[in-house]
Design a protein around this motif. Structure first.
Motif, PDB file in Angstrom:
ATOM      1  N   GLY A 169     -11.873 -32.273 -37.858  1.00 30.12           N
ATOM      2  CA  GLY A 169     -12.229 -31.957 -39.241  1.00 30.12           C
ATOM      3  C   GLY A 169     -11.707 -30.630 -39.762  1.00 30.12           C
ATOM      4  O   GLY A 169     -12.125 -30.152 -40.821  1.00 30.12           O
ATOM      5  N   GLY A 170     -10.793 -29.975 -39.030  1.00 34.01           N
ATOM      6  CA  GLY A 170     -10.221 -28.723 -39.510  1.00 34.01           C
ATOM      7  C   GLY A 170     -11.037 -27.500 -39.139  1.00 34.01           C
ATOM      8  O   GLY A 170     -12.057 -27.578 -38.447  1.00 34.01           O
ATOM      9  N   ILE A 171     -10.592 -26.352 -39.635  1.00 31.72           N
ATOM     10  CA  ILE A 171     -11.188 -25.070 -39.271  1.00 31.72           C
ATOM     11  C   ILE A 171     -12.394 -24.774 -40.166  1.00 31.72           C
ATOM     12  O   ILE A 171     -12.369 -25.023 -41.377  1.00 31.72           O
ATOM     13  CB  ILE A 171     -10.159 -23.933 -39.385  1.00 31.72           C
ATOM     14  CG1 ILE A 171      -8.864 -24.331 -38.677  1.00 31.72           C
ATOM     15  CG2 ILE A 171     -10.707 -22.638 -38.815  1.00 31.72           C
ATOM     16  CD1 ILE A 171      -9.031 -24.701 -37.223  1.00 31.72           C
ATOM     17  N   LYS A 172     -13.418 -24.223 -39.576  1.00 37.21           N
ATOM     18  CA  LYS A 172     -14.636 -23.908 -40.327  1.00 37.21           C
ATOM     19  C   LYS A 172     -14.367 -22.874 -41.424  1.00 37.21           C
ATOM     20  O   LYS A 172     -13.547 -21.976 -41.260  1.00 37.21           O
ATOM     21  CB  LYS A 172     -15.713 -23.363 -39.372  1.00 37.21           C
ATOM     22  CG  LYS A 172     -16.420 -24.431 -38.565  1.00 37.21           C
ATOM     23  CD  LYS A 172     -17.576 -23.845 -37.792  1.00 37.21           C
ATOM     24  CE  LYS A 172     -18.373 -24.948 -37.099  1.00 37.21           C
ATOM     25  NZ  LYS A 172     -19.514 -24.408 -36.341  1.00 37.21           N
ATOM     26  N   ASP A 208       1.884 -29.632 -32.882  1.00 42.74           N
ATOM     27  CA  ASP A 208       2.337 -31.015 -32.761  1.00 42.74           C
ATOM     28  C   ASP A 208       2.767 -31.370 -31.340  1.00 42.74           C
ATOM     29  O   ASP A 208       3.388 -32.410 -31.108  1.00 42.74           O
ATOM     30  CB  ASP A 208       3.487 -31.277 -33.740  1.00 42.74           C
ATOM     31  CG  ASP A 208       3.015 -31.235 -35.195  1.00 42.74           C
ATOM     32  OD1 ASP A 208       2.011 -31.897 -35.505  1.00 42.74           O
ATOM     33  OD2 ASP A 208       3.635 -30.518 -35.999  1.00 42.74           O
ATOM     34  N   THR A 209       2.402 -30.516 -30.406  1.00 39.37           N
ATOM     35  CA  THR A 209       2.674 -30.798 -28.993  1.00 39.37           C
ATOM     36  C   THR A 209       1.766 -31.926 -28.518  1.00 39.37           C
ATOM     37  O   THR A 209       0.554 -31.871 -28.713  1.00 39.37           O
ATOM     38  CB  THR A 209       2.413 -29.550 -28.135  1.00 39.37           C
ATOM     39  OG1 THR A 209       3.295 -28.513 -28.538  1.00 39.37           O
ATOM     40  CG2 THR A 209       2.618 -29.858 -26.651  1.00 39.37           C
ATOM     41  N   LEU A 266      -2.310 -31.901 -30.611  1.00 35.97           N
ATOM     42  CA  LEU A 266      -3.366 -30.934 -30.909  1.00 35.97           C
ATOM     43  C   LEU A 266      -3.757 -31.010 -32.383  1.00 35.97           C
ATOM     44  O   LEU A 266      -4.928 -30.886 -32.735  1.00 35.97           O
ATOM     45  CB  LEU A 266      -2.897 -29.522 -30.566  1.00 35.97           C
ATOM     46  CG  LEU A 266      -2.944 -29.100 -29.102  1.00 35.97           C
ATOM     47  CD1 LEU A 266      -2.192 -27.788 -28.912  1.00 35.97           C
ATOM     48  CD2 LEU A 266      -4.383 -28.962 -28.630  1.00 35.97           C
ATOM     49  N   ARG A 267      -2.769 -31.204 -33.239  1.00 29.47           N
ATOM     50  CA  ARG A 267      -3.048 -31.266 -34.678  1.00 29.47           C
ATOM     51  C   ARG A 267      -4.029 -32.405 -34.999  1.00 29.47           C
ATOM     52  O   ARG A 267      -4.962 -32.232 -35.779  1.00 29.47           O
ATOM     53  CB  ARG A 267      -1.751 -31.454 -35.472  1.00 29.47           C
ATOM     54  CG  ARG A 267      -1.946 -31.381 -36.981  1.00 29.47           C
ATOM     55  CD  ARG A 267      -0.643 -31.650 -37.728  1.00 29.47           C
ATOM     56  NE  ARG A 267       0.409 -30.729 -37.380  1.00 29.47           N
ATOM     57  CZ  ARG A 267       0.543 -29.507 -37.924  1.00 29.47           C
ATOM     58  NH1 ARG A 267      -0.324 -29.100 -38.834  1.00 29.47           N
ATOM     59  NH2 ARG A 267       1.549 -28.724 -37.554  1.00 29.47           N
ATOM     60  N   LYS A 268      -3.812 -33.554 -34.389  1.00 28.69           N
ATOM     61  CA  LYS A 268      -4.683 -34.695 -34.657  1.00 28.69           C
ATOM     62  C   LYS A 268      -6.109 -34.408 -34.171  1.00 28.69           C
ATOM     63  O   LYS A 268      -7.088 -34.707 -34.866  1.00 28.69           O
ATOM     64  CB  LYS A 268      -4.150 -35.956 -33.983  1.00 28.69           C
ATOM     65  CG  LYS A 268      -5.000 -37.197 -34.243  1.00 28.69           C
ATOM     66  CD  LYS A 268      -4.375 -38.444 -33.638  1.00 28.69           C
ATOM     67  CE  LYS A 268      -5.247 -39.672 -33.886  1.00 28.69           C
ATOM     68  NZ  LYS A 268      -5.344 -40.008 -35.312  1.00 28.69           N
ATOM     69  N   ILE A 269      -6.217 -33.823 -32.987  1.00 31.96           N
ATOM     70  CA  ILE A 269      -7.540 -33.536 -32.436  1.00 31.96           C
ATOM     71  C   ILE A 269      -8.278 -32.507 -33.287  1.00 31.96           C
ATOM     72  O   ILE A 269      -9.458 -32.675 -33.614  1.00 31.96           O
ATOM     73  CB  ILE A 269      -7.429 -33.050 -30.979  1.00 31.96           C
ATOM     74  CG1 ILE A 269      -6.914 -34.178 -30.082  1.00 31.96           C
ATOM     75  CG2 ILE A 269      -8.777 -32.555 -30.466  1.00 31.96           C
ATOM     76  CD1 ILE A 269      -6.664 -33.761 -28.650  1.00 31.96           C
TER      77      ILE A 269
END
Length: 628
Positions: free
Chosen positions: A414-417, A441-442, A405-408
Motif C-alpha cells: 500500500g505504499g509509504i506511510k 524493480d529487482t 520489491l516495488r510490487k510488495i
C-alpha cells in the motif's frame, strides 16, 4: 482413536470435511444460497491481533450470540494469523465473505445485531483503501498477488483441532510417502521441485536430505529450526501457531526419507502460544497413531520432542543449535564436517527451518512440476516476508519468488506511510543489506538479492523512508550482532565491537574519513575470517549503506550533520521568528534551557540542550522550532 491404515485416514478426512465445509465453499456460493449453512466467525489469533485483544473479542462474540440464541447458527473460532496485521484485530465471516478490520470490544454488539440479526454488513468496519477511500467486504487488495503455500492453512483452520488439518488434506502426503513412494523417490521429488532452505542460506532441501541419508550410522536425526531471531520477523511463529501439524507431518516425512526415528523442534521460549499449540498437536498426532510406533499401521516409527531456546540469535546457526540441544553452550563449530555427516550426538542430522518444512506436504501431494513452475529459474516456489516499517500495510506476505520489491511495497504494502518518500528496503535482518530506490524493480530471489549486496535471510523486510538515517540503521544492526555474538571467534567478538565503536563516533560527529576507510577494511576482514554465518554477514548492513548512501556518511563526518535529523549529537534546535511567545516549550523543556518572556521570541541555550525534541513536539501547531 488410533488410525491403523490409509482407509481409516481417508474415512476420517471425509467425516472431518464437515468441520470446515462452510469455509471451504465460502468462495463459490452466494450469501443467498448459503442461508442454511452454519456461519463461521473467524477471529484472527495472530500475535498482533492477540496483543490487541482478539481473545476478548472472541469471548464477547460467543457471549452475545448465546444471549440472542444464535450460538447454534453461528460458531466462533480463533485460527492463526490472517496476515494483514496493520488492520487487526480482524474478523472473517463465512460463508458471507465479509471481513471486518480494526474491530474493538465495543463493536461486538453492533456486529451481532447488524450482521447476524438484521442481515447487513457493518460498513464502517470494512477495509477502506487509504488512497481511493473505497471499502471492501472481501477481495482486499492486500491479498492480491499473494500465493499461499507455506501459509495455506494459517488463518483458515483451527490449529488446536487435528480433524480440521486432516480435512484440509492433512497427513495425506505422509500416507502417500509411507505406502506409495520409496525414500529415494521422496528425495528425488524434493530435488526436482527446486525447494531451497527458507532459513536464509538457501541450500537445496533435497540435497540436504540425500546427504543425511547417505551418511552411515545406526541413528539419524531431523531437527526443525524454529529459533526465529531476526528483529521484526514472525513468519515461522505464525506457521507454528496457525498450522502446527504441517510441520509435524513434514518432519515425519523427512524422518522416513532419511532413515530417522527421532526428531526435535527447537523453538524459542519467547513463543508461548507456539509451544502450547505444538504440545497439543504432538499429543493429538500420537493419539491418532500419526506419531510413535507403527505409524498408520506401517513398520515406520517416528517421534518428536520439543527443545526450548533461550533467545540467542546465534542458535539459529545449525551447529550452535545442535550444541544447545545437547545441553552445551550455543556456539558454532567449523564446517566440515557438516551436520548431515556429524551432527546431534555425533550422528547424521538434517536441520530444516519451519517455512521449509511447511512447503513439503503440498509438494509431495501436488508434485515437483507444480512447485517448480512457481518462481524463477533458480529460486522456486514462494517466500513469506514479514513486511514492516514505514509501509501502510504491515503484515505477513507470501509471494512467488521473482516478485519485485516495488510490487510488495507499493501494491501489496500500500505504499509509504504519510505519503513520505521511499528511501530503502532492508532485507535479511542483521545479516542483510539496505536496498535503495534504483533497485525497486529487482525480482526477489536468492541470486538477485545477493548481487545487490543484500540477502533473502529468513524473510524480514523493513521499509525505510526519508526520515530514516542510514548510518543509524547500520549502527542499530551492528549493535544487535555485537550483543548476540557468542564470542568464540576474535573476528566476530572483537570485530563487531570495533565496527560499532566507529559507527558511534560517526553518529556523534566525531568520525573522520580515515575511520570510514578503516571501517570498510575491517568489514571485509570480518567477512573473510569469522567462524559462522552470523559473523560473516554482520558487516552487510554497513557495506550496503556505505555503497548506496555514502553521501550520508560524508555528511556526518565532514559537515557534522545528520540529513535525516535522527542522530541527536548532530542536531541543533532553534526557535525561528514564527515564535508567538506562548511559553509552552519553556514548560516542557526538561533542562530549563529555553528562555524568553510571554509574547516574545524565545531562545534555546545550546550548551544545555539535550536535543530531546520535547520543545519541537510541543510547537507542532505554530511550527516555530526547527532542527538541522
Amino acid at each position: 482413536m488410533k488410525l491403523k491404515n490409509t482407509d481409516e485416514l481417508n474415512a476420517l478426512k471425509a467425516q472431518s470435511l464437515k468441520l470446515i465445509e462452510t469455509r471451504r465453499v465460502a468462495q463459490s456460493i452466494s450469501t443467498k444460497n448459503a442461508q442454511g449453512l452454519v456461519r463461521h466467525v473467524m477471529v484472527c489469533g495472530g500475535p498482533g491481533c492477540h496483543s490487541s485483544g482478539s481473545p476478548r473479542i472472541a469471548d464477547l462474540l460467543e457471549e452475545e450470540l448465546d444471549r440472542l440464541g444464535l450460538s447454534e447458527q453461528v460458531k466462533v473460532f480463533q485460527p492463526g494469523c490472517f496476515g494483514f496485521c496493520e488492520k487487526g484485530p480482524m474478523i472473517e465471516i463465512h460463508p458471507d465473505n465479509a471481513t471486518y478490520c480494526e474491530v474493538s470490544t465495543e463493536d461486538v454488539a453492533t456486529i451481532v445485531e447488524e450482521h447476524f440479526v438484521q442481515g447487513k454488513q457493518v460498513e464502517r468496519l470494512l477495509y477502506m483503501d487509504p488512497n481511493t477511500k473505497e471499502r471492501f467486504a472481501t477481495n482486499i487488495p492486500f491479498y492480491d498477488g499473494q500465493l499461499r503455500i507455506a501459509l495455506r492453512n494459517v488463518g483458515y483452520i483451527a490449529p488446536e483441532n487435528i480433524l480440521e488439518y486432516i480435512a484440509a488434506d492433512g497427513y495425506q502426503a505422509l500416507a502417500k510417502v509411507l505406502f506409495r513412494m520409496t525414500p529415494i523417490e521422496v528425495i528425488d521429488v524434493l530435488k526436482e521441485s527446486g525447494l531451497r532452505g527458507r532459513g536464509g542460506a538457501g541450500f537445496p532441501t533435497g540435497m540436504k536430505w540425500e546427504f543425511t541419508r547417505k551418511s552411515q550410522a545406526d541413528q539419524r536425526y531431523i531437527i526443525c529450526n524454529a529459533d526465529e531471531g531476526d528483529p521484526g520477523a514472525f513468519m515461522d511463529r505464525s506457521v507454528l501457531e496457525g498450522d502446527p501439524h504441517s510441520v509435524l507431518e513434514a518432519m515425519i516425512i523427512a524422518g522416513s526419507a532419511i532413515g530417522s526415528s527421532e526428531g526435535y523442534i527447537y523453538v524459542r521460549a519467547e513463543y508461548p502460544a507456539a509451544i502450547h499449540r505444538l504440545k497439543i498437536a504432538i499429543a493429538q498426532a500420537r493419539e491418532y497413531g500419526l506419531l510413535g510406533k507403527g505409524i498408520l499401521g506401517s513398520d515406520f516409527s517416528f517421534d518428536i520432542e520439543l527443545k526450548y531456546g533461550a533467545g540467542a540469535f546465534v542458535c539459529g546457526e545449525e551447529t550452535a543449535l545442535i550444541h544447545s540441544i545437547e545441553g552445551a553452550r550455543g556456539e558454532p563449530t567449523v564446517k566440515p564436517p557438516f551436520p548431515a555427516q556429524k551432527g546431534l550426538w555425533g550422528k547424521p542430522t538434517c536441520v530444516n527451518n519451519v517455512e521449509t518444512l511447511a512447503n513439503i506436504p503440498p509438494i509431495i501431494l501436488k508434485g515437483a512440476d507444480w512447485f517448480s513452475s512457481i518462481g524463477t529459474e533458480k529460486s522456486k516456489g514462494t517466500k513469506v516476508f514479514a513486511l514492516a516499517g514505514k509501509v501502510n500495510n504491515v503484515g505477513l506476505v507470501e509471494v512467488p519468488m521473482g516478485t519485485t520489491l516495488r510490487k510488495i511495497i507499493f501494491e501489496i504494502g500500500g505504499g509509504i506511510k504519510h505519503h513520505k518518500t521511499f528511501k530503502a528496503a532492508q532485507t535479511g535482518g542483521p545479516s542483510g543489506g539496505c536496498i535503495p530506490t534504483k533497485f525497486l524493480d529487482t525480482p526477489i530471489d536468492y541470486e538477485s538479492l545477493t548481487a545487490i549486496g543484500s540477502m533473502m535471510g529468513s524473510g524480514g523486510l523493513i521499509v525505510l523512508d526519508e526520515d530514516d538515517c542510514m548510518v543509524n540503521i547500520a549502527k542499530f544492526f551492528q549493535e544487535f550482532t555485537m550483543d548476540e555474538s557468542c564470542g568464540r571467534c576474535t573476528a566476530c567478538r572483537v570485530g563487531t565491537k570495533r565496527l560499532h565503536e566507529i559507527l558511534t563516533k560517526i553518529t556523534e560527529g566525531k568520525g573522520t574519513l580515515e575511520d570510514l576507510d578503516n571501517m570498510e577494511k575491517l568489514c571485509h576482514i570480518i567477512k573473510d575470517t569469522a567462524l559462522c554465518g552470523l559473523g560473516q554477514s554482520a558487516p552487510n548492513p554497513i557495506l550496503s549503506t556505505i555503497k548506496y548512501f555514502r553521501d550520508e556518511y560524508i555528511a556526518h563526518i565532514v559537515d557534522k550533520t545528520c540529513p535525516a535529523g535522527v542522530c541527536k549529537s548532530l542536531l541543533k534546535y532553534e526557535i525561528t521568528d514564527k515564535c508567538v511567545g506562548c511559553t509552552l516549550c519553556v514548560k516542557k523543556c526538561p533542562m530549563n534551557c529555553i528562555t524568553g518572556t510571554l509574547k516574545k521570541i524565545h531562545v534555546i541555550e545550546q550548551e544545555r540542550c539535550l536535543k530531546c525534541g520535547a520543545c519541537m513536539e510541543q510547537c507542532r501547531v505554530v511550527g516555530a522550532i526547527i532542527h538541522h
